[in-house]
Motif scaffolding. Structure first.
Motif, PDB file in Angstrom:
ATOM      1  N   LYS A 151       0.844  -1.213   0.000  1.00  0.00           N
ATOM      2  CA  LYS A 151       0.000   0.000   0.000  1.00  0.00           C
ATOM      3  C   LYS A 151       0.874   1.255   0.000  1.00  0.00           C
ATOM      4  CE  LYS A 151      -3.813   2.051   2.659  1.00  0.00           C
ATOM      5  NZ  LYS A 151      -3.204   3.343   2.971  1.00  0.00           N
ATOM      6  N   GLU A 155       1.266   4.226  -2.833  1.00  0.00           N
ATOM      7  CA  GLU A 155       0.916   5.606  -2.507  1.00  0.00           C
ATOM      8  C   GLU A 155       2.080   6.566  -2.719  1.00  0.00           C
ATOM      9  OE1 GLU A 155      -0.370   5.345   1.512  1.00  0.00           O
ATOM     10  OE2 GLU A 155      -2.384   4.581   1.018  1.00  0.00           O
ATOM     11  N   CYS A 156       3.291   6.045  -2.657  1.00  0.00           N
ATOM     12  CA  CYS A 156       4.466   6.913  -2.750  1.00  0.00           C
ATOM     13  C   CYS A 156       5.371   6.448  -3.894  1.00  0.00           C
ATOM     14  CB  CYS A 156       5.224   6.898  -1.434  1.00  0.00           C
ATOM     15  SG  CYS A 156       6.694   7.941  -1.442  1.00  0.00           S
TER      16      CYS A 156
END
Length: 1032
Positions: A151, A155-156
């Motif tokens: 996750k 997200e990054c």
């Protein structure tokens, strides 16, 4: 005082204190991850902590504030999330570790994930591994850990290139032996944008192979192929090793060639793995071929390669070839180590080439390789295996002299070897030797000694060893105890076996079902079923669960003694306990039920077989047909057989042969040959067993010519007569007095190396005795004694032969001779001699033999008593006859028709016709006298008395529907005439005519004359003797 915080922050801290004071806590359970604080407060705390962390003295600043009291996992997570790229990763890690001391609860999983990713992004792999190790120790699920990292990566963007974190996580799981977790992580990312390095994959494959987790191994390998990783020599090496581990060496060899096709040149290690796999699989010639392939590719075998070949060849008992490999090593300048030498010595020892093994030992020393414990143990073990105990002991002394201390195993070899040689004295010496060197035998060594002592019947010493073991603190294994139990069972000492079981419980060694089975099986074979059941009950009380063999043994045992109700009960218990009966249990029970005439129950068991699908239909039906046929239930067998055929099933030769044999035994040769023709028409080839049954049936029915024809035609059908065939033919010829053919077949058997057993010799012996050729019989008898095949039947036949020849003294001598030869006389033996003494009227000797018989606990039979009755009848001693009859009845023996006739004759001769008729009436009323018994006893009415009584009895017989033969009527007429009846006798004749027993045209004179013509020509005792002598 220096103000460390701004007025705004100080105000915030005061507010926080008030909130904490009112609520009593800042955070609640981690399970819900809900905290009783407002979002602005967290944001403010996060902002202030982030600001402080930029200072080098951040720890002092934080600890001097009230912030530590307000820390919780969410605050820490927010701090890490907000500044993870603006602060040095080590500062973040230090803050995280510091916060652990102040939070007091488990950290958020996402905090660990952020830290691990940040550290990996900065190539700080060691601390990243520490963080991931903490994650694993915190026992987060694999899916949660994997999901959290994934996750954050999604997200990054800066984390997306950090696939190394997954490799580190796999390594952490791998090093902790958490194979499923490691593979789950690998499989979870193989379809994404992350790539796992070949090094990581190879390490995982190597460990999975080492631990034998082959299902996971192939999953990882399959994932690597899906990821299109470029496999290297290490990958292929692991795959080759995996194939070899499961014994698929040829597939490993294919992988070796596949490497080359994929541009990856196999190295020496890969070749060695395949060669070792091929050697272990026994295809050593393929391994040698691969060695040549190596040479062609410029790869020279190393010491390890050669050692593999030496071990492989020796295991295949090709030690001479292995020696050539050793010599090749010398030629190539390689120095074999003790492993290669020891393997070669083991090989030669295993082949019994002791001298060659010692030559290898000398070569080893000559090449500067020191002898060690392993080498000596190999030689000593080999010598003990071949029984060369003196040389083995000498080697032990040699190794001690060289400063090589023998271990327990060394002495164990000596003990086991001496046990095999049954030299328990030497075993004792070795035990003393061990004790002097402060060595104690292992439990395995003791087991070997106990096993040998039990096998040789020295159970007392075996018991002492068990006691010695426990005194020394060595706990005997169940196997040791069971060996002794089996020894006692073998000797029939079942109580001692049970005592051993009790001893085991007391010493904390829990007997298993196999220990109890040993005793139950022994008792059942001895037909001591009450004791077997007692053992079974004791076993269940101790909580030991019976298995199929336990209950199956009880079923067989009770079936053997005819207790079918109990056998059925155990069968049902077997089903109730969910234990699947073996085929033998079904067939044994069905067979027993058929033998006792309980066909309905047999079919019930048969239906259980059908319901359980124990066997294919053909086999199930065959079991019942064969069992019914074997027990003479041919009508039922044929009904099943018809159903069998109607279902489209094809019976095999065994089924047909069983039916044919059944009909042959009943003398129905027409039906037997009808089935024989049917099986031939169906293309089912009759076996030699089929023809044996037909030959036996033909002899039994008196068709010698056809029996001889069937025998002569066997060679045309490509069948070779076996010993049963010859035995059947010889027995048939002997019974038909054709001794010339019988002895010709005996010679044929000897020429064709077909062993003649006791049955054949007994048949020939009986034939010679019947033919009066006692000289030939004696020659055969002596031959049987020399061959060790003389039985009680053999002696009985000779005794009968001597009796018939009038040489009773020789017959009596033979009885003494058979006792000397440990062949115990039976009731037939005594009855033969009693019969002949009775015929001679020497009742004193006959009575002596009867007393001797009873002294030996041999129960006389009807035939024995009949002979005595005939003897006393001949000497006219009616009172003795009645005494003998009373003794017979008192012993629970059912008198037969001959006995009854003799007694009634005696009563009538004594003028006691009233009693004779009264006894007859009583027996008739009880339903004892039926068929031929009554017919014979009618003749005993001849004597004085009232004719109206006789007429009344005749009328009663007629009312009961009984019709005596004309012969019986003639006996009665003659007897009545003999005692003085005249005109009254015509009333009897008229009654016989009116009842339809004799033709109206037959007169009294005709009846009397017929009696005289049909008067018994021979003494009934003469007829009884052959039946006795021919019993088998």
């Amino acid at each position: 005082m220096v103000h460390l915080f701004s007025p705004k922050i100080s105000t915030l801290i005061i507010c926080q204190r008030r909130i904490i004071k009112k609520t009593g806590f800042l955070c609640v359970s981690l399970k819900s991850h809900q905290y009783c604080h407002s979002s602005p407060q967290i944001e403010a705390a996060v902002a202030e902590i982030s600001k402080i962390l930029k200072h080098n003295n951040w720890q002092f600043l934080l600890e001097s504030s009230h912030l530590p009291q307000n820390l919780n996992p969410d605050v820490v997570h927010s701090v890490l999330q907000s500044i993870h790229f603006s602060l040095h990763p080590r500062r973040l890690l230090d803050f995280f570790e510091w916060s652990n001391q102040h939070v007091g609860t488990a950290q958020n999983l996402h905090s660990y994930s952020i830290l691990a990713l940040v550290l990996c992004s900065s190539n700080l792999y060691a601390p990243a591994i520490t963080v991931l190790t903490n994650v694993v120790e915190a026992r987060f699920s694999v899916s949660d850990v994997h999901g959290s990292i994934l996750k954050l990566c999604n997200e990054c963007a800066r984390f997306r290139s950090t696939g190394v974190v997954f490799e580190l996580l796999i390594d952490v799981y791998r090093k902790r032996g958490m194979w499923n977790a490691a593979v789950d992580v690998f499989l979870g990312i193989k379809g994404g944008n992350f790539r796992i390095s070949l090094l990581c994959c190879n390490s995982l494959l190597k460990d999975l192979l080492r631990c034998g987790r082959m299902e996971l191994f192939w999953k990882v390998y399959g994932g690597m192929l899906e990821m299109k990783l470029s496999l290297d020599v290490y990958t292929y090496g692991s795959v080759i090793g995996a194939h070899c581990k499961v014994g698929n060496a040829r597939e490993a060899k294919n992988v070796l060639f596949e490497m080359e096709e994929n541009g990856c040149d196999p190295n020496l290690i890969a070749y060695n793995i395949v060669i070792k796999g091929l050697c272990r699989s026994g295809v050593i010639d393929e391994a040698l071929q691969l060695k040549m392939t190596m040479a062609e590719k410029g790869l020279a075998p190393d010491k390890y390669t050669y050692t593999i070949f030496i071990e492989g060849l020796c295991q295949q008992k090709r030690s001479s070839e292995a020696k050539l490999i050793l010599e090749e090593m010398y030629e190539r300048g390689l120095s074999p180590d003790h492993i290669a030498y020891t393997a070669l010595m083991n090989g030669f020892m295993g082949e019994g080439a002791v001298d060659e093994a010692f030559r290898i030992k000398d070569a080893m020393v000559a090449h500067g390789v020191k002898l060690n414990l392993v080498t000596y143990n190999a030689l000593i073990h080999g010598l003990c295996q071949t029984g060369n105990m003196e040389m083995a002991t000498s080697l032990v002394r040699e190794m001690i002299k060289l400063g090589i201390n023998p271990e327990t195993q060394t002495y164990s070899y000596l003990i086991q070897g001496n046990c095999r040689e049954r030299n328990m004295e030497k075993v004792s010496e070795v035990l003393v030797w061990m004790n002097e060197r402060n060595l104690a035998p292992s439990a395995y060594t003791f087991s070997a000694m106990i096993d040998e002592l039990s096998r040789t019947g020295d159970l007392e010493q075996a018991n002492l060893l068990l006691k010695y073991m426990t005194e020394r603190g060595i706990k005997p294994s169940i196997v040791s105890y069971m060996t002794v139990i089996k020894g006692y069972v073998k000797e029939g000492k079942y109580e001692e076996g049970m005592r051993i079981l009790d001893d085991m419980w007391q010493k904390g060694v829990f007997p298993d079902v196999f220990c109890y089975n040993s005793i139950i099986i022994g008792l059942s074979k001895a037909k001591r079923m009450d004791e077997a059941e007692t053992c079974f009950v004791a076993m269940k009380k101790k909580g030991v669960k019976p298995n199929a063999y336990t209950l199956g043994t009880l079923i067989s045992g009770y079936t053997e003694i005819g207790e079918m109700d109990i056998a059925e009960r155990y069968f049902m218990e077997m089903l109730d306990q969910g234990i699947s009966p073996h085929l033998y249990n079904y067939t044994s029970l069905i067979d027993g039920l058929c033998k006792t005439g309980r066909t309905v129950q047999a079919f019930s068991i048969f239906n259980v077989m059908l319901e359980r699908h124990l066997l294919p239909d053909m086999h199930i039906y065959s079991v019942l047909i064969i069992s019914l046929s074997k027990n003479g239930k041919l009508l039922e067998a044929m009904r099943i057989f018809s159903n069998f055929c109607d279902m489209g099933l094809v019976p095999d030769a065994y089924v047909y042969t069983s039916l044919i044999s059944g009909f042959c035994k009943q003398g129905d040769m027409t039906k037997a040959f009808s089935l024989y023709n049917e099986m031939s028409q169906k293309g089912i080839t009759p076996t030699i067993v089929t023809y044996n049954a037909l030959i036996a049936g033909l002899f039994k029915s008196g068709d010698l010519e056809r029996a001889n024809g069937v025998f002569a035609g066997l060679s045309v059908k490509g069948l070779i007569p076996n010993k049963v065939t010859y035995a059947t033919m010889i027995d048939g010829y002997c019974k038909s007095a054709n001794l010339g053919e019988a002895f010709r077949l005996l010679k044929e058997m000897q020429l064709k190396a077909v062993p003649a057993d006791g049955f054949v010799y007994n048949a020939l012996l009986n034939g010679c005795c019947k033919n009066g050729d006692m000289q030939k019989a004696l020659s055969l008898f002596n031959e049987m004694i020399e061959k060790g095949i003389a039985s009680v039947l053999t002696f009985n036949t000779m005794i009968d032969g001597f009796c018939k020849s009038g040489v009773l003294t020789k017959a009596v001598e033979l009885v003494e001779d058979m006792v000397d030869k440990q062949i115990m006389p039976n009731h037939v033996t005594f009855t033969i001699i009693i019969t002949h003494y009775s015929k001679m009227g020497d009742m004193e000797e006959a009575e002596k033999l009867l007393a001797e018989m009873q002294k030996r606990n041999i129960v006389p039979t009807n035939v024995t008593y009949t002979s005595l009755l005939h003897g006393y009848s001949k000497v006219g001693d009616q009172s003795k006859m009645l005494a003998i009859f009373k003794d017979l009845v008192a012993k629970g023996i059912e008198p037969d028709e001959v006995v009854y006739k003799l007694i009634f004759d005696a009563l009538s001769e004594g003028g006691n016709l009233d009693k004779a008729l009264k006894d007859w009436n009583e027996l008739l009323g009880k339903g004892i006298l039926k068929g031929k018994v009554s017919e014979i006893l009618i003749g005993t009415w001849c004597g004085g008395g009232d004719i109206s009584v006789v007429l009344g009895l005749l009328a009663e017989m007629s009312e009961q529907g009984y019709k005596p033969s004309v012969t019986t009527c003639s006996i009665l007429a003659y007897g009545l005439q003999r005692v003085g009846f005249g005109e009254e006798l015509h009333k009897v004749i008229d009654a016989m005519v009116s009842y339809g027993w004799v033709p109206p045209s037959m007169s009294l004179i005709d009846l009397v004359n017929q009696y005289r013509r049909e008067d018994i020509q021979s003494d009934p005792s003469v007829q009884a003797t052959p039946e006795v002598a021919c019993q088998i």
